[in-house]
Design a protein around this motif. Structure first.
Motif, PDB file in Angstrom:
ATOM      1  N   LYS A  15       0.831  -1.204   0.000  1.00  0.00           N
ATOM      2  CA  LYS A  15       0.000   0.000   0.000  1.00  0.00           C
ATOM      3  C   LYS A  15       0.866   1.255   0.000  1.00  0.00           C
ATOM      4  O   LYS A  15       0.610   2.212  -0.760  1.00  0.00           O
ATOM      5  N   GLU A  16       1.904   1.278   0.840  1.00  0.00           N
ATOM      6  CA  GLU A  16       2.716   2.480   1.009  1.00  0.00           C
ATOM      7  C   GLU A  16       3.591   2.772  -0.196  1.00  0.00           C
ATOM      8  O   GLU A  16       3.706   3.922  -0.634  1.00  0.00           O
ATOM      9  N   PHE A  17       4.242   1.760  -0.745  1.00  0.00           N
ATOM     10  CA  PHE A  17       5.226   1.987  -1.799  1.00  0.00           C
ATOM     11  C   PHE A  17       4.684   1.757  -3.207  1.00  0.00           C
ATOM     12  O   PHE A  17       5.242   2.251  -4.184  1.00  0.00           O
ATOM     13  N   TYR A  18       3.600   0.981  -3.323  1.00  0.00           N
ATOM     14  CA  TYR A  18       3.065   0.633  -4.644  1.00  0.00           C
ATOM     15  C   TYR A  18       1.635   1.113  -4.850  1.00  0.00           C
ATOM     16  O   TYR A  18       1.083   0.924  -5.935  1.00  0.00           O
ATOM     17  N   ARG A 212       8.818  10.237  -7.881  1.00  0.00           N
ATOM     18  CA  ARG A 212       9.126   8.995  -7.181  1.00  0.00           C
ATOM     19  C   ARG A 212      10.583   8.984  -6.724  1.00  0.00           C
ATOM     20  O   ARG A 212      10.887   8.547  -5.607  1.00  0.00           O
ATOM     21  N   VAL A 213      11.470   9.446  -7.583  1.00  0.00           N
ATOM     22  CA  VAL A 213      12.887   9.479  -7.215  1.00  0.00           C
ATOM     23  C   VAL A 213      13.101  10.368  -6.000  1.00  0.00           C
ATOM     24  O   VAL A 213      13.897  10.052  -5.103  1.00  0.00           O
ATOM     25  N   ALA A 214      12.391  11.477  -5.933  1.00  0.00           N
ATOM     26  CA  ALA A 214      12.509  12.387  -4.785  1.00  0.00           C
ATOM     27  C   ALA A 214      12.094  11.696  -3.490  1.00  0.00           C
ATOM     28  O   ALA A 214      12.582  12.052  -2.405  1.00  0.00           O
ATOM     29  N   LYS A 215      11.213  10.721  -3.590  1.00  0.00           N
ATOM     30  CA  LYS A 215      10.794   9.957  -2.407  1.00  0.00           C
ATOM     31  C   LYS A 215      11.717   8.770  -2.132  1.00  0.00           C
ATOM     32  O   LYS A 215      11.479   8.007  -1.188  1.00  0.00           O
ATOM     33  N   GLY A 216      12.736   8.596  -2.981  1.00  0.00           N
ATOM     34  CA  GLY A 216      13.655   7.476  -2.817  1.00  0.00           C
ATOM     35  C   GLY A 216      13.171   6.180  -3.419  1.00  0.00           C
ATOM     36  O   GLY A 216      13.676   5.104  -3.087  1.00  0.00           O
ATOM     37  N   LEU A 217      12.195   6.251  -4.345  1.00  0.00           N
ATOM     38  CA  LEU A 217      11.594   5.058  -4.927  1.00  0.00           C
ATOM     39  C   LEU A 217      11.975   4.908  -6.396  1.00  0.00           C
ATOM     40  O   LEU A 217      12.185   5.892  -7.096  1.00  0.00           O
ATOM     41  N   LYS A 218      12.028   3.662  -6.853  1.00  0.00           N
ATOM     42  CA  LYS A 218      12.256   3.398  -8.268  1.00  0.00           C
ATOM     43  C   LYS A 218      11.049   3.861  -9.075  1.00  0.00           C
ATOM     44  O   LYS A 218       9.982   4.118  -8.534  1.00  0.00           O
ATOM     45  N   GLY A 219      11.232   3.930 -10.399  1.00  0.00           N
ATOM     46  CA  GLY A 219      10.218   4.489 -11.286  1.00  0.00           C
ATOM     47  C   GLY A 219       8.996   3.608 -11.475  1.00  0.00           C
ATOM     48  O   GLY A 219       8.875   2.514 -10.924  1.00  0.00           O
ATOM     49  N   ALA A 265      13.247   0.534  -2.993  1.00  0.00           N
ATOM     50  CA  ALA A 265      14.061   1.659  -2.527  1.00  0.00           C
ATOM     51  C   ALA A 265      15.194   1.913  -3.517  1.00  0.00           C
ATOM     52  O   ALA A 265      15.920   1.005  -3.916  1.00  0.00           O
ATOM     53  N   LEU A 266      15.341   3.173  -3.925  1.00  0.00           N
ATOM     54  CA  LEU A 266      16.323   3.519  -4.950  1.00  0.00           C
ATOM     55  C   LEU A 266      17.737   3.573  -4.383  1.00  0.00           C
ATOM     56  O   LEU A 266      18.682   3.080  -4.992  1.00  0.00           O
ATOM     57  N   ASN A 267      17.879   4.168  -3.204  1.00  0.00           N
ATOM     58  CA  ASN A 267      19.196   4.305  -2.584  1.00  0.00           C
ATOM     59  C   ASN A 267      19.362   3.254  -1.499  1.00  0.00           C
ATOM     60  O   ASN A 267      18.558   3.174  -0.570  1.00  0.00           O
ATOM     61  N   ARG A 268      20.430   2.510  -1.605  1.00  0.00           N
ATOM     62  CA  ARG A 268      20.603   1.393  -0.688  1.00  0.00           C
ATOM     63  C   ARG A 268      21.440   1.738   0.535  1.00  0.00           C
ATOM     64  O   ARG A 268      21.346   1.084   1.552  1.00  0.00           O
ATOM     65  N   ARG A 269      22.289   2.745   0.414  1.00  0.00           N
ATOM     66  CA  ARG A 269      23.145   3.074   1.554  1.00  0.00           C
ATOM     67  C   ARG A 269      23.139   4.576   1.804  1.00  0.00           C
ATOM     68  O   ARG A 269      23.178   5.375   0.882  1.00  0.00           O
ATOM     69  N   GLU A 270      23.091   4.947   3.075  1.00  0.00           N
ATOM     70  CA  GLU A 270      23.098   6.336   3.495  1.00  0.00           C
ATOM     71  C   GLU A 270      24.402   6.635   4.226  1.00  0.00           C
ATOM     72  O   GLU A 270      25.048   5.729   4.748  1.00  0.00           O
ATOM     73  N   PRO A 271      24.797   7.903   4.303  1.00  0.00           N
ATOM     74  CA  PRO A 271      25.999   8.249   5.048  1.00  0.00           C
ATOM     75  C   PRO A 271      25.840   7.901   6.524  1.00  0.00           C
ATOM     76  O   PRO A 271      24.730   7.941   7.059  1.00  0.00           O
ATOM     77  N   PRO A 272      26.942   7.543   7.217  1.00  0.00           N
ATOM     78  CA  PRO A 272      26.871   7.307   8.666  1.00  0.00           C
ATOM     79  C   PRO A 272      26.375   8.568   9.357  1.00  0.00           C
ATOM     80  O   PRO A 272      26.559   9.673   8.830  1.00  0.00           O
ATOM     81  N   VAL A 276      21.800   2.983   6.689  1.00  0.00           N
ATOM     82  CA  VAL A 276      20.703   2.753   5.748  1.00  0.00           C
ATOM     83  C   VAL A 276      19.497   3.537   6.238  1.00  0.00           C
ATOM     84  O   VAL A 276      19.317   3.756   7.438  1.00  0.00           O
ATOM     85  N   SER A 277      18.649   3.947   5.304  1.00  0.00           N
ATOM     86  CA  SER A 277      17.493   4.768   5.651  1.00  0.00           C
ATOM     87  C   SER A 277      16.354   3.910   6.187  1.00  0.00           C
ATOM     88  O   SER A 277      16.290   2.698   5.960  1.00  0.00           O
ATOM     89  N   ASP A 278      15.424   4.553   6.884  1.00  0.00           N
ATOM     90  CA  ASP A 278      14.224   3.862   7.343  1.00  0.00           C
ATOM     91  C   ASP A 278      13.410   3.351   6.154  1.00  0.00           C
ATOM     92  O   ASP A 278      12.780   2.291   6.234  1.00  0.00           O
ATOM     93  N   LEU A 279      13.413   4.106   5.054  1.00  0.00           N
ATOM     94  CA  LEU A 279      12.722   3.662   3.845  1.00  0.00           C
ATOM     95  C   LEU A 279      13.268   2.330   3.369  1.00  0.00           C
ATOM     96  O   LEU A 279      12.519   1.385   3.092  1.00  0.00           O
ATOM     97  N   TYR A 280      14.594   2.250   3.285  1.00  0.00           N
ATOM     98  CA  TYR A 280      15.225   1.006   2.825  1.00  0.00           C
ATOM     99  C   TYR A 280      14.882  -0.141   3.769  1.00  0.00           C
ATOM    100  O   TYR A 280      14.568  -1.261   3.329  1.00  0.00           O
TER     101      TYR A 280
END
Length: 381
Positions: A15-18, A212-219, A265-272, A276-280
């Motif tokens: 529901k949330e991502f799709y 979608r990219v701005a939300k960190g999601l694939k197209g 999730a588009l980005n798999r790794r976040e800076p320390p 990793v993000s809560d989204l991932y």
């Protein structure tokens, strides 16, 4: 029947991502008598480690001969191939039927009495073949068209599994790893074949979806094709359930449980220090778990479901699934309930294998080392 759809997200993530309502399928399951976990999670973020703990009913540190989890001490393919669950059931007279995916860890199992699969290559063999000079001249042939083979494999496995109920004198243990709804995206919702886009074309699709990219999601391509494969799986799974429930001569346990959540999730790794993000984490760790458990026909009695799933439960409280269940406790509950074992439930901990810094690839999928991060308390619904 243990049915594992690869990267099948739970209802909350769908529901949330799709923006997809999966309640018609889960309502159907509940009408048939399934318990659908409301807030399940996966022990690990990739297939290899999830299956290792599922089929051996222990956390990785217990499976490691040294107590240390590393590439040298944990061999997922060996743990999956020669697993504790299959040994337990085969010793009790069960026939082991194995339907594997293209992943070489489940592609074929030497300990199984029967393997159900199609195709000449696992994904490792496919990767090697694609590096040869022959590949550019042969990939359009049906036998070497790997997308087409994936489409044929899944359809073939569903059809063969439907033939099993009532066909055997001995009891069956069926393990089926379906390589959908994750990519390759080869199914339309009605089950017809779809030629998926190349990686370059999928990347271009992401670029065309700035919101979608701005939300960190694939197209939209990923989202739409993934949901088509969810819809196809739901339809075929419903048909398989009908076959099992109407044709089986014995009371039958059916478990539908994904190895992990989806991959949107588009980005798999976040800076320390986040790593990793809560989204991932929510995308990858919120999986799907549903259980069809026939009534007990022994001296055991139904117990109150424990919502916590904490370690050290009394035996009487460890015979029913619960909302926060993870794979490591799945067969502990089944064996306690129907075979009279006395397994305590283990902690339902969840670990992300930190993606590689340079490539962003998931290390637990490729077994390049396990840099595990405990994200149990970060999974939210």
């Amino acid at each position: 029947y243990y049915i594992m759809p690869d990267a099948y997200a739970g209802n909350a993530s769908l529901k949330e991502f799709y923006n997809y309502d999966n309640s018609p399928f889960t309502d159907y399951l509940e009408e048939k008598g399934f318990y659908v976990a409301a807030t399940p999670r996966s022990n690990h973020s990739g297939t290899a480690l999830s299956l290792s703990v599922l089929l051996n009913m222990e956390h990785l540190e217990t499976l490691s001969p040294t107590g240390v989890v590393s590439k040298e001490t944990i061999k997922p393919r060996q743990l999956v191939q020669h697993n504790r669950v299959a040994r337990f059931l085969k010793k009790r007279g069960y026939t082991y039927v194995h339907a594997g995916s293209i992943w070489e860890g489940t592609y074929k199992n030497k300990d199984a009495d029967r393997n159900i699969n199609r195709g000449y290559f696992s994904d490792f063999g496919t990767m090697l073949y694609k590096t040869t000079a022959l590949y550019p001249y042969t990939f359009n042939y049906s036998v070497l068209n790997f997308d087409r083979t994936q489409w044929e494999r899944v359809r073939y496995q569903f059809e063969e599994l439907k033939k099993l109920p009532g066909s055997q004198e001995k009891p069956l243990f069926v393990f089926a790893h379906f390589g959908i709804p994750r990519n390759p995206f080869v199914f339309n919702a009605d089950g017809s074949y779809h030629q998926q886009l190349t990686q370059e074309e999928q990347g271009a699709n992401n670029a065309q979806d700035p919101e979608r990219v701005a939300k960190g999601l694939k197209g939209s391509y990923h989202s739409e094709r993934y949901i088509n494969q969810v819809a196809y799986f739901n339809k075929e799974m419903s048909n398989l359930i009908e076959a099992i429930l109407t044709k089986s001569k014995r009371d039958t346990v059916i478990i539908i449980q994904s190895d992990h959540g989806s991959r949107i999730a588009l980005n798999r790794r976040e800076p320390p220090p986040l790593e990793v993000s809560d989204l991932y984490i929510n995308d990858r760790m919120r999986n799907f778990s549903a259980f069809y458990l026939p009534p007990l026909r022994s001296h055991f009695t139904e117990a109150t479901r424990d919502k916590q799933g904490s370690a050290g439960q009394a035996r009487k409280n460890a015979i029913l699934p619960y909302d926060t269940i993870t794979q490591v406790n799945t067969f502990r509950i089944i064996f306690n309930r129907y075979f009279g074992t006395a397994y305590n439930l283990l902690l339902d901990t969840a670990y992300v294998a930190l993606p590689d810094d340079a490539t962003g690839e998931d290390r637990d999928d490729h077994e390049e080392g396990y840099d595990l991060l405990d994200v149990t308390d970060r999974i939210s619904y």
